[in-house]
Each structure stands twice: as C-alpha cells, then as structure tokens.
Design an enzyme around this catalytic site. Sequence first.
Site, PDB file in Angstrom:
ATOM      1  N   LYS A  70       0.815  -1.233   0.166  1.00  0.00           N
ATOM      2  CA  LYS A  70      -0.198  -0.057   0.020  1.00  0.00           C
ATOM      3  C   LYS A  70       1.086   1.223   0.006  1.00  0.00           C
ATOM      4  CE  LYS A  70      -1.982   3.175   1.781  1.00  0.00           C
ATOM      5  NZ  LYS A  70      -1.709   4.341   1.784  1.00  0.00           N
ATOM      6  N   GLU A 113       7.401   0.087  12.606  1.00  0.00           N
ATOM      7  CA  GLU A 113       8.746   0.947  12.259  1.00  0.00           C
ATOM      8  C   GLU A 113       8.092   2.344  12.300  1.00  0.00           C
ATOM      9  OE1 GLU A 113      11.773   0.374  12.454  1.00  0.00           O
ATOM     10  OE2 GLU A 113      12.071  -1.572  11.638  1.00  0.00           O
ATOM     11  N   CYS A 167      12.875   9.314   9.741  1.00  0.00           N
ATOM     12  CA  CYS A 167      12.435   8.582  10.938  1.00  0.00           C
ATOM     13  C   CYS A 167      13.751   8.790  12.008  1.00  0.00           C
ATOM     14  CB  CYS A 167      12.036   7.387  10.956  1.00  0.00           C
ATOM     15  SG  CYS A 167      13.152   6.330  10.117  1.00  0.00           S
ATOM     16  N   GLU A 214       8.224  14.896  17.405  1.00  0.00           N
ATOM     17  CA  GLU A 214       8.667  14.720  16.133  1.00  0.00           C
ATOM     18  C   GLU A 214       8.088  15.879  15.164  1.00  0.00           C
ATOM     19  OE1 GLU A 214       7.639  11.385  13.573  1.00  0.00           O
ATOM     20  OE2 GLU A 214       9.662  10.849  13.256  1.00  0.00           O
TER      21      GLU A 214
HETATM   22  P1  NAD Z   1       1.449   7.926   8.410  1.00  0.00           P
HETATM   23  O1  NAD Z   1       1.186   7.146   9.447  1.00  0.00           O
HETATM   24  O2  NAD Z   1       0.335   8.995   8.348  1.00  0.00           O
HETATM   25  O3  NAD Z   1       1.199   6.841   6.906  1.00  0.00           O
HETATM   26  C1  NAD Z   1       2.015   5.830   6.797  1.00  0.00           C
HETATM   27  C2  NAD Z   1       0.987   4.982   5.791  1.00  0.00           C
HETATM   28  O4  NAD Z   1      -0.012   4.486   6.629  1.00  0.00           O
HETATM   29  C3  NAD Z   1       0.701   5.554   4.705  1.00  0.00           C
HETATM   30  O5  NAD Z   1       0.900   4.618   3.413  1.00  0.00           O
HETATM   31  C4  NAD Z   1      -0.746   5.812   4.921  1.00  0.00           C
HETATM   32  O6  NAD Z   1      -1.718   5.985   3.894  1.00  0.00           O
HETATM   33  C5  NAD Z   1      -1.190   4.569   5.892  1.00  0.00           C
HETATM   34  N1  NAD Z   1      -2.267   4.700   6.737  1.00  0.00           N
HETATM   35  C6  NAD Z   1      -2.919   5.893   7.289  1.00  0.00           C
HETATM   36  N2  NAD Z   1      -4.017   5.498   8.045  1.00  0.00           N
HETATM   37  C7  NAD Z   1      -3.977   4.321   8.064  1.00  0.00           C
HETATM   38  C8  NAD Z   1      -5.054   3.400   8.631  1.00  0.00           C
HETATM   39  N3  NAD Z   1      -5.979   3.763   9.606  1.00  0.00           N
HETATM   40  N4  NAD Z   1      -4.712   1.965   8.562  1.00  0.00           N
HETATM   41  C9  NAD Z   1      -3.656   1.543   7.755  1.00  0.00           C
HETATM   42  N5  NAD Z   1      -2.852   2.509   7.101  1.00  0.00           N
HETATM   43  C10 NAD Z   1      -3.039   3.645   7.326  1.00  0.00           C
HETATM   44  O7  NAD Z   1       2.962   8.171   8.230  1.00  0.00           O
HETATM   45  P2  NAD Z   1       3.472   9.233   7.278  1.00  0.00           P
HETATM   46  O8  NAD Z   1       3.179  10.621   7.550  1.00  0.00           O
HETATM   47  O9  NAD Z   1       3.398   8.911   5.702  1.00  0.00           O
HETATM   48  O10 NAD Z   1       4.900   8.815   7.499  1.00  0.00           O
HETATM   49  C11 NAD Z   1       5.865   9.784   8.509  1.00  0.00           C
HETATM   50  C12 NAD Z   1       5.990   8.948   9.898  1.00  0.00           C
HETATM   51  O11 NAD Z   1       6.457   7.797   9.437  1.00  0.00           O
HETATM   52  C13 NAD Z   1       6.759   9.556  10.653  1.00  0.00           C
HETATM   53  O12 NAD Z   1       6.383   9.513  12.110  1.00  0.00           O
HETATM   54  C14 NAD Z   1       8.246   8.913  10.550  1.00  0.00           C
HETATM   55  O13 NAD Z   1       8.968   8.904  11.608  1.00  0.00           O
HETATM   56  C15 NAD Z   1       7.603   7.431  10.264  1.00  0.00           C
HETATM   57  N6  NAD Z   1       8.666   6.393   9.653  1.00  0.00           N
HETATM   58  C16 NAD Z   1       9.129   5.512  10.318  1.00  0.00           C
HETATM   59  C17 NAD Z   1      10.310   4.875   9.626  1.00  0.00           C
HETATM   60  C18 NAD Z   1      11.196   3.827  10.387  1.00  0.00           C
HETATM   61  O14 NAD Z   1      11.936   3.107   9.806  1.00  0.00           O
HETATM   62  N7  NAD Z   1      10.786   3.616  11.763  1.00  0.00           N
HETATM   63  C19 NAD Z   1      10.810   5.049   8.602  1.00  0.00           C
HETATM   64  C20 NAD Z   1      10.193   6.143   7.557  1.00  0.00           C
HETATM   65  C21 NAD Z   1       9.165   6.893   8.239  1.00  0.00           C
END
Ligand code: NAD
Length: 481
Positions: free
Chosen positions: A172, A247, A281, A381
């Site tokens: 996704k 993650e 992240c 963050e």
């Molecule tokens: P997000 O949680 O908003 O979205 C991540 C993904 O989840 C997207 O594909 C989104 O469409 C999907 N999503 C949203 N709502 C959902 C639901 N209810 N059910 C299932 N899927 C859903 O995060 P973002 O804004 O895209 O990314 C930023 C965040 O990601 C930051 O907090 C960052 O630190 C973290 N991040 C962590 C790592 C790691 O390896 N630890 C790597 C990259 C980013």
Amino acid sequence: MTVYQNYINGRFVDGSSTIDIHNPATGKVFAQHALADSTQVDQAVQAARQCHQSSGFKDLRPVERGRMVRRMGDYLLQNCEEIADLLTREAGKPLWESKIEVEGAARYFEYYGNQAESLEGKSIPLGSNYYDFTVYEPYGVTAHIIPWNYPLEMTARSVSAALTTGNTCVIKTPELDPITNRYIALAAEHVGMPEGLVNIICGLGHEAGEALSSHKDINQIVFTGSVETGIKVASNAAKNVVPCVLELGGKSGAIVLPDADKQNLIDSVRWGIFFGAGQVCSAMSRLIVHDSIHDEVVDQAVALAERITTGPGSEFPEFGDSMGAMISEQQRDRAAGLCKQAQEEGAVIAAGGYKKNVPGFFLEPTVFTNVKPSMTIAQEEVFGPVISVMKFSTEEEALSIINGTQYGLVGGVFTKDLNKAHGLAQNIRAGQIYINEWFAGGVETPFGGYGKSGYGREKGNEALLNYVQTKNIASKLSSLK
Ligand code: NAD
C-alpha cells in the site's frame, strides 16, 4: 496529464477513483494516480494468496529466488536516472538525494537476494530413537504499508526480504508520492516473477490501508509510519492474530562530549537533520551538547544552516549544500507551527524558523537554542529540517535528556574517548546507536525502535525472521532399534 495505475495480478489497472499528485517544489499537480478502494484491496490480496498457493515460487531453491530478488535491484539501477527524476517530482527531493534513494532501494534487493541461502533450520537431539528438526516457512501473503518520506526505499526494505523468504506481497503506497513504486512492479516483471507475487496499490490510509491491515487473508504486516497509525494497524493485526512489525517515528538525539571532533560533528548534523529536509524517522533532531563547547557548536550549526540553499530538486543534480521542499503544505505548515510554538515556550531561533515565501512547500533550515527538555520542540517529532540544541554539564544529565522522550529509534555519541562512547551507548534507550557518524551502519545492521518507535527489526540478516515461521518436525524412528 498522466494517470498512473495500480498493479494487481501482473496487470496495471485503474482504481475506483484517482488522486492528484503534487510537485512539492511548485505546489502544482503534475500527475494523477489510481486509488484503490476496499474491493480492489481484496483483489490484490486474493491475487497474492492464489500466487502463494499455486505459483511454486515458495518451492524454488532459495538461490533461485535470491537471484531474482537481486536482479530486481539491478533493474532499478539500470533505470536510476528515470526513477530519480520522477521521485524528485513527486517527493520534492534534490535529484542527488533521489539517486541515493534509488541506489538504496537497489541495495536492499542486492543484500536480501544474497541472504536467500542464509536461513537454516536446526536439528535438536531427542535421543537415538527420534529425529527432530526445524524448518522456516514463509508466512504467505505479506502486507507492506509505506510512508511518503522514502517511498521507494521503504518498499524495497521490506519487500526484498519478504520475497527472498518466499512470501507474496501487497504493497500500500503512500498517497502523496506513490508513483515511483511502479518500478518495483516493472522490476518484478522484468525478472520473471509470477503474476500476483507483487501487487501495488495506492489508496487512502483510512480506506485502503485500513482494509489491507484488517484483511482476513493477510498473514503478516510491516507498517512504517506514524505512532498514531501504527497503533491502529497493530490493533487490526491483533484482531486477526497476525504478526506485525512497526517502524514508527523518533525524536533522536546525539550527545556531544567536550573532546568531539567539531568538523566531523557538523558533517553529521548536515546529514542528520538536513538530508531529506529532516523528514527522516532517524533524523538527528536533538543535539545535546556539553556546556563547555555549546556556543562553538551552535555557531557552526548556524553557519551550516545558513549555507544550505533550498529550491526545486531538479536544480540540484549533484551533492552539495542543497535541500528540497517538504512533502506537502500540511506537513510544512505543521513544522512551521511547531517552530512558532517553540518560540512561545521560550526557545530561541538561531537560524531559519519560518516557511519560505516562495511557491512550493519550503521551510528554512532551522536551529533552535535555549531549548529545555520538557518543551514541545524537544519532545515531538517535527519531521522537518529543525534541530534543537540543548546543554548538559554531567553525563548523567545528558542521559536523562536523551532518554527523556516517548521514542527510542536511534541515538548518537560524539567523542574521541571510545570508553566513554560505549559506556553512554549502553545506557541510551534506542535500537541503534551511532558513534562519531550519524547514520553509520547500513542495510546490514538491524534497525528498529525502543519505546513508541515501534517493535521488530528491519535490515540485517535478523529481519528475515520477520517473514518466516518456525515449524518443528519431530519423528520417532521405531524401526531403528
Ligand atoms: P502515516 O502514519 O500518516 O502513514 C503511513 C502509511 O499508513 C501511509 O501509507 C498511509 O496511507 C497509511 N495509513 C494511514 N492511516 C491508516 C490506517 N488507518 N490504516 C492503515 N494504514 C493507514 O505516516 P507518514 O506521515 O506517511 O510518515 C511519517 C511517519 O513515518 C513519521 O512518524 C516517521 O518517523 C515514520 N517513519 C518511520 C520509519 C522507520 O523505519 N521507523 C521510516 C520512515 C518513516
């Protein structure tokens, strides 16, 4: 305007609707992408399930699967320029950063392709009348929910390991920048992977993401994204009793001791907080500096921030002091809002601090001083190019600051004294510690969070275990005696 499609069962297909894709450097729509609803999510899951049961991919010798996975990485490298150009347009990164991301994605396929033969079961002695051994079997259909900050590389990270171990995948993609994931589909086709092995759908989180993470035919989930969404995904996984890797975010800090090599430190700050416009992240978002060198470090960090130019990624083909746009107006305004709040709480802007008054979603490279550990800017963050500098006088104090957030993704120590560095490293609560170089480590080293930064580990050989389940086979050999 090009409308990019989803990829299900070996075919590019339309969705139930489309979404506009903006170029963060201009704020303008430059493409559209198909959006999947829950029906299309189900089609992708069924294609993956069918493929797992009947394609024979899981039954190949690991070396054969590994070679295919490795060649997917080769395909990405062969198309690096084209992919990087598209990535810059959809994600706002400088071109040189986009190339690093494509190379990083390819590296995952190389690494995990090469690891295919490294998973071995063991034989457990039960006396001479028994023969007992363990094997690792793939889970089946794995779901990969991807964030927008490294859309290609995050997909590569988990999908390469899932394929190597014989699973099928439903990906996704992030709705803000889903386009470059099509090259994962093209790579799978290029190397001859069976239809349905890799399925890629773009969809809204609350719709497609929710449908995928709660789908009854998913056998394992890898989620990379925010804590808030991670909790929802893990709850869905728990309801179906399927394993889940989370993650999540971070508020990672580096402790700087008085003897640290300052130039080396500033090089790490450059990468740690201004690479990816801080939308990383594991960004170095807190600099915890001994008070004897605090002012000198602040001066150098400010000089660095002021040296960095921002602009459309297409203007920066080669590595330099350049930074791209943030992903969206909403993310940029959120980060600018946290900067405003920081000032209201008493922090002082030493560099940057505001959104740029130009088209596109730019925030100035920002350094905050006078930051207290309890302030919002030191706890939340930002996910932008904003570093908070804090002072300490004793190592106990430094540890209490660095460990004083809900997160625990990575941490750092800068000193020439390796005894002290390792002493501090032992006491920092984080999944990976960088000594004298932020982002030291690589695809080979396990990565993941303590605390609210998540659970499970990606990267490294250890991550292969996310995608397999152990089966023990115990037999009585009554005919032998
Ligand atoms: P997000 O949680 O908003 O979205 C991540 C993904 O989840 C997207 O594909 C989104 O469409 C999907 N999503 C949203 N709502 C959902 C639901 N209810 N059910 C299932 N899927 C859903 O995060 P973002 O804004 O895209 O990314 C930023 C965040 O990601 C930051 O907090 C960052 O630190 C973290 N991040 C962590 C790592 C790691 O390896 N630890 C790597 C990259 C980013």
